[in-house]
Scaffold this active site. Structure first.
Site, PDB file in Angstrom:
ATOM      1  N   ARG A  55       0.877  -1.171   0.000  1.00 17.97           N
ATOM      2  CA  ARG A  55       0.000   0.000   0.000  1.00 17.97           C
ATOM      3  C   ARG A  55       0.910   1.216   0.000  1.00 17.97           C
ATOM      4  NH1 ARG A  55      -5.417   1.197   3.423  1.00 17.97           N
ATOM      5  NH2 ARG A  55      -6.141  -0.134   1.726  1.00 17.97           N
ATOM      6  N   HIS A  75      -7.134   0.569  -6.607  1.00 15.29           N
ATOM      7  CA  HIS A  75      -7.339  -0.299  -5.430  1.00 15.29           C
ATOM      8  C   HIS A  75      -8.041  -1.582  -5.901  1.00 15.29           C
ATOM      9  CE1 HIS A  75      -7.649  -1.546  -1.407  1.00 15.29           C
ATOM     10  NE2 HIS A  75      -8.573  -0.733  -0.929  1.00 15.29           N
ATOM     11  N   GLN A 130      -9.960  -4.170  -3.530  1.00 19.72           N
ATOM     12  CA  GLN A 130     -11.271  -3.721  -3.062  1.00 19.72           C
ATOM     13  C   GLN A 130     -12.354  -4.083  -4.077  1.00 19.72           C
ATOM     14  OE1 GLN A 130     -12.198  -2.009  -0.103  1.00 19.72           O
ATOM     15  NE2 GLN A 130     -14.171  -2.630  -0.898  1.00 19.72           N
ATOM     16  N   ASP A 138     -17.350   6.650  -1.777  1.00 16.10           N
ATOM     17  CA  ASP A 138     -16.072   6.504  -1.068  1.00 16.10           C
ATOM     18  C   ASP A 138     -15.786   7.827  -0.361  1.00 16.10           C
ATOM     19  OD1 ASP A 138     -13.523   5.725  -0.208  1.00 16.10           O
ATOM     20  OD2 ASP A 138     -12.593   5.915  -2.181  1.00 16.10           O
ATOM     21  N   CYS A 195     -16.518   1.311   0.407  1.00 16.24           N
ATOM     22  CA  CYS A 195     -15.367   0.451   0.713  1.00 16.24           C
ATOM     23  C   CYS A 195     -14.917   0.593   2.157  1.00 16.24           C
ATOM     24  CB  CYS A 195     -14.227   0.766  -0.246  1.00 16.24           C
ATOM     25  SG  CYS A 195     -13.665   2.477  -0.136  1.00 16.24           S
ATOM     26  N   ARG A 225     -13.503  -8.834   1.518  1.00 16.32           N
ATOM     27  CA  ARG A 225     -12.087  -8.572   1.266  1.00 16.32           C
ATOM     28  C   ARG A 225     -11.279  -9.837   1.589  1.00 16.32           C
ATOM     29  NH1 ARG A 225     -10.100  -3.413   1.322  1.00 16.32           N
ATOM     30  NH2 ARG A 225      -8.224  -4.479   0.593  1.00 16.32           N
TER      31      ARG A 225
HETATM   32  N1   CP Z   1     -11.293  -0.418   2.177  1.00 12.19           N
HETATM   33  C1   CP Z   1     -10.025  -0.452   2.610  1.00 12.19           C
HETATM   34  O1   CP Z   1      -9.070  -0.666   1.865  1.00 12.19           O
HETATM   35  O2   CP Z   1      -9.895  -0.235   3.953  1.00 12.19           O
HETATM   36  P1   CP Z   1      -8.557  -0.042   4.764  1.00 12.19           P
HETATM   37  O3   CP Z   1      -7.999   1.304   4.399  1.00 12.19           O
HETATM   38  O4   CP Z   1      -8.965  -0.110   6.197  1.00 12.19           O
HETATM   39  O5   CP Z   1      -7.581  -1.115   4.414  1.00 12.19           O
HETATM   40  N1  NVA Z   2     -10.042   6.396  -1.612  1.00  6.52           N
HETATM   41  C1  NVA Z   2      -9.728   5.939  -0.287  1.00  6.52           C
HETATM   42  C2  NVA Z   2      -9.902   4.471  -0.157  1.00  6.52           C
HETATM   43  C3  NVA Z   2      -9.688   3.924   1.222  1.00  6.52           C
HETATM   44  C4  NVA Z   2      -9.784   2.447   1.292  1.00  6.52           C
HETATM   45  C5  NVA Z   2      -8.302   6.341   0.068  1.00  6.52           C
HETATM   46  O1  NVA Z   2      -7.427   6.342  -0.809  1.00  6.52           O
HETATM   47  O2  NVA Z   2      -8.073   6.655   1.212  1.00  6.52           O
END
Ligand code: CP
Ligand code: NVA
Length: 308
Positions: free
Chosen positions: A101, A128, A131, A224, A265, A293
């Protein structure tokens, strides 16, 4: 299926293969209990996480393997002391899989270029995909065949989840309508590419700044955060003002199909991208979505490991 960097690189067949495997893994987890025995997943994090970290770590445990949490900020790679190239070459000698990440998608691409093991995108500024595999699994569970359904996305269009939803939906033949304010629309290259995917799979992509047009008769209403992890806190007041017309509230939900489901999400802010009434109401499936997930990613781990 060497890596999972973006769903744009996966065929519809590959996506359906993973979804089918996820269904089997979810139905009979014990059958997969030892499949990744002695395997190690390295989980590199440059941003916070609840779902991604826990689902990958629990998933590896359930598959008989092990996961290491690796904080980018305390690594030589994060401190600029060691290049991504050297780091991933070392990691490739010790681990079997990596999920990362990261802020910059370009860093993930660099990892994938030099890795000799599978790399999984666990969220970047660009996309992502994990997700969206869980989301497609959830929609399939609730609505059946994905082909021909319509998903409406409301809110921040220039967003990792939005981009991956566009890729995922247009690959599998689901119509997708993105309702976002001007200046926060999806990236042009994603729109262009998804129009091609939509043509191939026989569905439609609509990008509009009219929330009512986006949501009209939709089977799935998705939103989101307006404050993604990388957005500075001092932009919050301005963003609330810009995105408020796109808030998913009872009035907007009423314009979707009567049996529409609501998805986010997560993490979610009640009173921002949706009201509490919607996310805590009967149409919301957000916790099933979060649980998926785990199942979808177990399928990804198995596929990329070449054992299923
Ligand atoms: N939806 C998602 O990726 O959540 P987190 O940021 O908690 O991993
Ligand atoms: N768009 C959001 C998704 C979180 C899972 C972010 O990047 O924070």
């Amino acid at each position: 299926m060497r890596h999972l960097i973006s769903l744009k690189d996966w065929s519809a067949e590959a996506i359906f293969e993973v979804l089918n495997l996820a269904v089997s893994v979810k139905a009979a987890p014990a059958q997969y209990a030892d499949v990744l025995k002695q395997k190690t997943l390295l989980m590199i994090f440059e941003k916070p996480s609840l779902r991604t970290r826990i689902s990958f770590e629990a998933g590896m445990t359930q598959l008989g393997g092990h996961a290491i949490y690796y904080d980018m900020s305390t690594s030589p790679m994060g401190g600029g002391k060691e290049t991504i190239e050297d780091s991933i070459k070392v990691i490739s000698r010790m681990c079997d899989l990596v999920m990362a990440r990261l802020f910059r998608h370009s860093d993930l691409l660099e990892m994938a270029e030099h890795a000799t093991i599978p790399i999984i995108n666990a969220l970047t500024d660009n996309s992502h995909p994990c997700q969206i595999l869980a989301d497609l699994l959830t929609i399939q569970e609730k609505k059946g065949d994905l082909k021909g359904l319509t998903l409406a996305y409301l809110g921040d269009g220039f967003n990792n989840v939005t981009h991956s939803l566009m890729h995922g939906c247009t690959k599998v033949g689901m119509n997708i309508r993105v309702g976002s304010p001007k200046g926060h629309m999806p990236a042009d290259d994603v729109v262009e590419r998804c129009n091609v995917f939509a043509k191939e799979s026989g569905c439609e992509l609509v990008v509009t700044d009219d929330p009512a047009e986006a949501v009209k008769g939709a089977d799935v209403v998705y939103t989101d955060s307006w404050m993604s992890y990388h957005i500075p806190k001092d932009e919050e007041a301005v963003r609330i003002e810009i995105f408020t017309p796109y808030q998913v509230n009872a009035a907007l939900m009423a314009q979707a199909a009567p049996d529409a489901i609501f998805m986010n999400c997560l993490p979610a802010a009640r009173g921002a991208e949706q009201t509490a009434e919607v996310i805590d109401g009967p149409q919301s499936v957000v916790f099933d979505e979060a649980e998926n997930r785990l199942h979808a990613q177990k399928a990804v781990l198995l596929k990329l490991s070449g054992v299923a």
